[in-house]
Design an enzyme around this catalytic site. Structure first.
Site, PDB file in Angstrom:
ATOM      1  N   ASP A 158       0.847  -1.185   0.000  1.00  0.00           N
ATOM      2  CA  ASP A 158       0.000   0.000   0.000  1.00  0.00           C
ATOM      3  C   ASP A 158       0.889   1.244   0.000  1.00  0.00           C
ATOM      4  OD1 ASP A 158      -2.471   1.175  -0.165  1.00  0.00           O
ATOM      5  OD2 ASP A 158      -2.772   1.271   1.996  1.00  0.00           O
ATOM      6  N   HIS A 200      -3.706  14.094   0.906  1.00  0.00           N
ATOM      7  CA  HIS A 200      -3.937  13.228   2.080  1.00  0.00           C
ATOM      8  C   HIS A 200      -2.764  13.303   3.052  1.00  0.00           C
ATOM      9  CE1 HIS A 200      -4.911   9.790   4.575  1.00  0.00           C
ATOM     10  NE2 HIS A 200      -3.782   9.197   4.236  1.00  0.00           N
ATOM     11  N   GLU A 256      -9.316   4.270  -1.931  1.00  0.00           N
ATOM     12  CA  GLU A 256      -8.101   4.011  -2.714  1.00  0.00           C
ATOM     13  C   GLU A 256      -8.459   3.292  -4.007  1.00  0.00           C
ATOM     14  OE1 GLU A 256      -4.793   2.236  -0.727  1.00  0.00           O
ATOM     15  OE2 GLU A 256      -5.208   3.203   1.202  1.00  0.00           O
ATOM     16  N   ASP A 261      -9.194   0.581   2.109  1.00  0.00           N
ATOM     17  CA  ASP A 261      -8.173   0.187   3.087  1.00  0.00           C
ATOM     18  C   ASP A 261      -8.701   0.509   4.483  1.00  0.00           C
ATOM     19  OD1 ASP A 261      -5.782  -0.382   4.371  1.00  0.00           O
ATOM     20  OD2 ASP A 261      -4.954   1.612   3.990  1.00  0.00           O
ATOM     21  N   GLN A 305      -4.001   1.748  15.319  1.00  0.00           N
ATOM     22  CA  GLN A 305      -2.862   2.200  14.501  1.00  0.00           C
ATOM     23  C   GLN A 305      -1.982   3.200  15.262  1.00  0.00           C
ATOM     24  OE1 GLN A 305      -4.207   3.932  10.791  1.00  0.00           O
ATOM     25  NE2 GLN A 305      -2.151   4.542  10.144  1.00  0.00           N
ATOM     26  N   THR A 315      -9.171  -5.502   4.056  1.00  0.00           N
ATOM     27  CA  THR A 315      -9.076  -4.617   2.901  1.00  0.00           C
ATOM     28  C   THR A 315     -10.140  -5.121   1.924  1.00  0.00           C
ATOM     29  OG1 THR A 315      -6.689  -4.449   3.229  1.00  0.00           O
ATOM     30  CG2 THR A 315      -7.538  -3.748   1.084  1.00  0.00           C
ATOM     31  N   GLU A 372     -10.067  12.645   7.759  1.00  0.00           N
ATOM     32  CA  GLU A 372      -9.959  13.966   7.136  1.00  0.00           C
ATOM     33  C   GLU A 372     -11.314  14.652   6.990  1.00  0.00           C
ATOM     34  OE1 GLU A 372      -7.600  11.611   4.145  1.00  0.00           O
ATOM     35  OE2 GLU A 372      -7.013  13.648   3.569  1.00  0.00           O
TER      36      GLU A 372
END
Lengths: 429, 429
Positions: free
Chosen positions: A135, A142, A210, A242, A249, A266, A373
């Site tokens: 990836d 972004h 994506e 994704d 994370q 995914t 975002e």
């Protein structure tokens, strides 16, 4: 205006003008019939052309694919590994067989009934046995948005970002085809103010809009694929979600990168749209400043104009609500640069390897490619049409990504990638 | 002292007491004869028992493996996927057939000649078709050493390190079996004082002394493997050299982790030593403080006493020179904890997936597992027996890792993983 050759092409199979799958597209996928029969097919309108059957009927006998029926498989890998010449011959032959004036299948009732299936009657499978999944992180918008949120405006982009397409290896075993539900992951998270981590369901479940490209032909270890050759090695593209658990994370990713925050799922769309079908939509790439190193130089026409949209549908909503609209052409690093970079150290690529673009955010607030975002780290919640609010996703939410290229009177589309979020496994905490 | 049952076992095949492969071991690998015939075999002394032939002769007919000859394959995957009951039955039957008092193969000259091959006459292959490859970072000493070098003593360990086994996904397509040379990678690097990166061969080529474990049976997506179950799912272990280009890695790895600095090559030993063979060498795990979360709790006996050594041999040297000696038991996070953590978010594991331990450094200067640590970031060069100096590796250097468990009068060994470094591809810079 003179219509292009492409826009004049029509098929004897009915295809609406808003269909993603006119004769100009012809994407490949793997379908399964209710009796379990599984093979490679091509989408045309609302139908699937069963290529295993077409091959069986001898209709590829004058192509380089004559010998072995590479369509009688449960993955595209063997066909992909045949290489670009074979892909071109297959495309030419399928175009011919589906063209308005070709009676070979159209007028053979028995063959037509065996070879042409309703999409509604088959279940699409993961199209490819995926070897390695990489990836990238190739949208400047972004990377900048994320950088501003976590490091401030001054240090938004990392020093390496403008010099190379940053990427990392992902998990192949948890790539699911559209329609397969995904389960909210459990994991370790730590609140900023807490002394120690706790265990439980992720609370910040996000998507990333994506696209992915599949390697058709690869390279031997120690060899390289340069930006020019890259175009010949890539078979086609899919939509890719994704899934990301931001809280998992955040706690785990230093210093070796995302791991369990991404590896649970995914999702990809079932139809692989070939680079040949996308060729008319190739367009100028964004300018790159500073100048890239020679091994990354492209020809300036390495972007593709692909409209992309994402939607959410909660359990209470009747219709999905659009949450973003962007375009693949915004990507700073092209697929060809990604592949040239990936192999510059001699890394071997194999037929069926998948590379994701990274979240594709555009230049405006309305074109951001993740909830992180869109809701700006939870500070700007989204109000859905059922009146509920979202900062990240709730259980039961369905997330849908669609993509298409707009031609002159026709679309070359990707269909969609769709998945519903199931609640986390119940655990004693 | 009463000799254990294990140490009394002997075979009718001659095995020296220093051999890695006595009847107590019986590791599985994939061999190729000079005529191209490839199958699964077991190592015994300097010989390979051709299991495809043994199966063909009907000698597994009373086991659960009777039906399909899963040894007539070019990878261990199908055998691995049969599960622990089958592994145990196979081990019991092979032990029986190779025991001193068993004449079944020993006294059947024709069968013996077909089934028992000299190791020197076959070429070992990659033992498994590897799906996903994960690399952990589970040695506290290694993480501390690296932390001190790059962040100072105060911040050596990252905040998450003591709470979870940090890991990341690696590249499957470039995992090579021992004996395959590796090529120095090209890539982007940037000197601290430079304004921009440059392109060329890596100058800081390093190894990492690791071990890896192979999944035998996996889990479905959304399910988990807990620390207790993990022992049943792991098939066996190999030696692993995680080649690392430190200069490429340093420039690229922020924020998504190692990518091209690692993806050019990983080398593994050809013989997979089963957990059953290692059971006698299971020992107490290092204490873990702070206490781990419940899903990571083990039973305190999750380490294995495996001696590990690494050697270098330059082109001018006649004999390899040892550069480190350490032990697998030093690892802070056990394999069972790694696997429980890896699947806690529902990540699916498949037969043939590989997990690396991370560099295994011990508590002393003499037990460090990478050149980065041995030469302490280039400040303490190593003088080789040919008089030359090394901070990292030079072209032509051969790097060898060996490993073995010491039993009472016998060894359960891993053989070695060995690779020679070829010069980088010539490029116009």
């Amino acid at each position: 205006m003179v219509q292009s050759h492409e826009s004049r092409l029509t098929s004897w199979v009915d295809v609406e003008s808003t269909s993603d799958f006119p004769i100009q597209n012809l994407p490949y996928g793997v379908f399964k019939k209710s009796d379990g029969f599984t093979a490679v097919g091509v989408a045309i309108g609302d139908m699937v052309l069963n290529l295993a059957e077409v091959h069986e009927a001898g209709l590829f006998s004058k192509t380089c694919l004559a010998k072995e029926n590479v369509f009688a498989r449960d993955g595209l890998n063997d066909f992909m590994a045949c290489g670009r010449t074979a892909w071109k011959e297959a495309r030419r032959r399928i175009t011919e067989l589906l063209s308005l004036d070709c009676g070979t299948i159209r007028d053979d009732k028995a063959l037509r009934e065996r070879a042409l299936l309703h999409m509604a009657d088959v279940e699409m499978q993961l199209p490819v046995a995926i070897g390695d999944f990489t990836d990238f992180y190739s949208s400047k918008e972004h990377a900048t948005n994320v950088g501003i949120m976590f490091r401030g405006k001054e240090n938004a982009l990392m020093p390496n970002w403008l010099h190379l397409p940053v990427g990392y290896h992902g998990r192949s075993s948890t790539i699911f085809v559209s329609g397969q539900d995904i389960r909210r992951p459990l994991g370790q998270t730590k609140a900023d103010e807490a002394d120690a981590p706790t265990f439980g369901p992720s609370r910040l479940l996000d998507f990333e809009l994506e696209m992915g490209f599949f390697l058709g032909t690869g390279n031997k270890p120690g060899e390289r694929i340069n930006t020019k050759q890259a175009r010949e090695n890539i078979f086609g593209m899919v939509l890719l979600n994704d899934w990301s658990a931001r809280d998992i994370q955040k706690w785990e990713y230093v210093p070796l990168g995302p791991f369990l925050g991404k590896s649970f799922a995914t999702s990809i769309s079932p139809w692989v749209v070939t680079l040949d079908a996308l060729e008319s939509f190739r367009t100028s790439s964004p300018p790159q400043e500073p100048k890239v190193l020679p091994y990354l130089e492209g020809d300036g026409q390495d972007a593709y104009a692909i409209n992309l949209e994402a939607f959410i549908k909660s359990e209470k909503m009747d219709e999905p609500m659009r949450i973003t609209a962007t375009n693949f052409r915004h990507l700073y690093w092209s697929m060809f640069q990604q592949l040239a970079h990936h192999t510059v150290n001699g890394t071997a690529m194999r037929a069926g390897d998948l590379c994701g673009s990274g979240t594709i955010s555009g230049p405006t607030e309305e074109s951001r490619g993740s909830m992180l975002e869109i809701c700006w780290k939870g500070t700007k919640p989204l109000t859905l049409t059922d009146g509920s609010e979202r900062k990240f996703f709730a259980d039961g939410d369905t997330v849908i990504i669609k993509g298409w290229c707009q031609g002159d009177g026709y679309r070359v589309g990707f269909g969609e990638v769709r998945a519903t979020i199931l609640p986390a496994e119940q655990v004693d905490l």
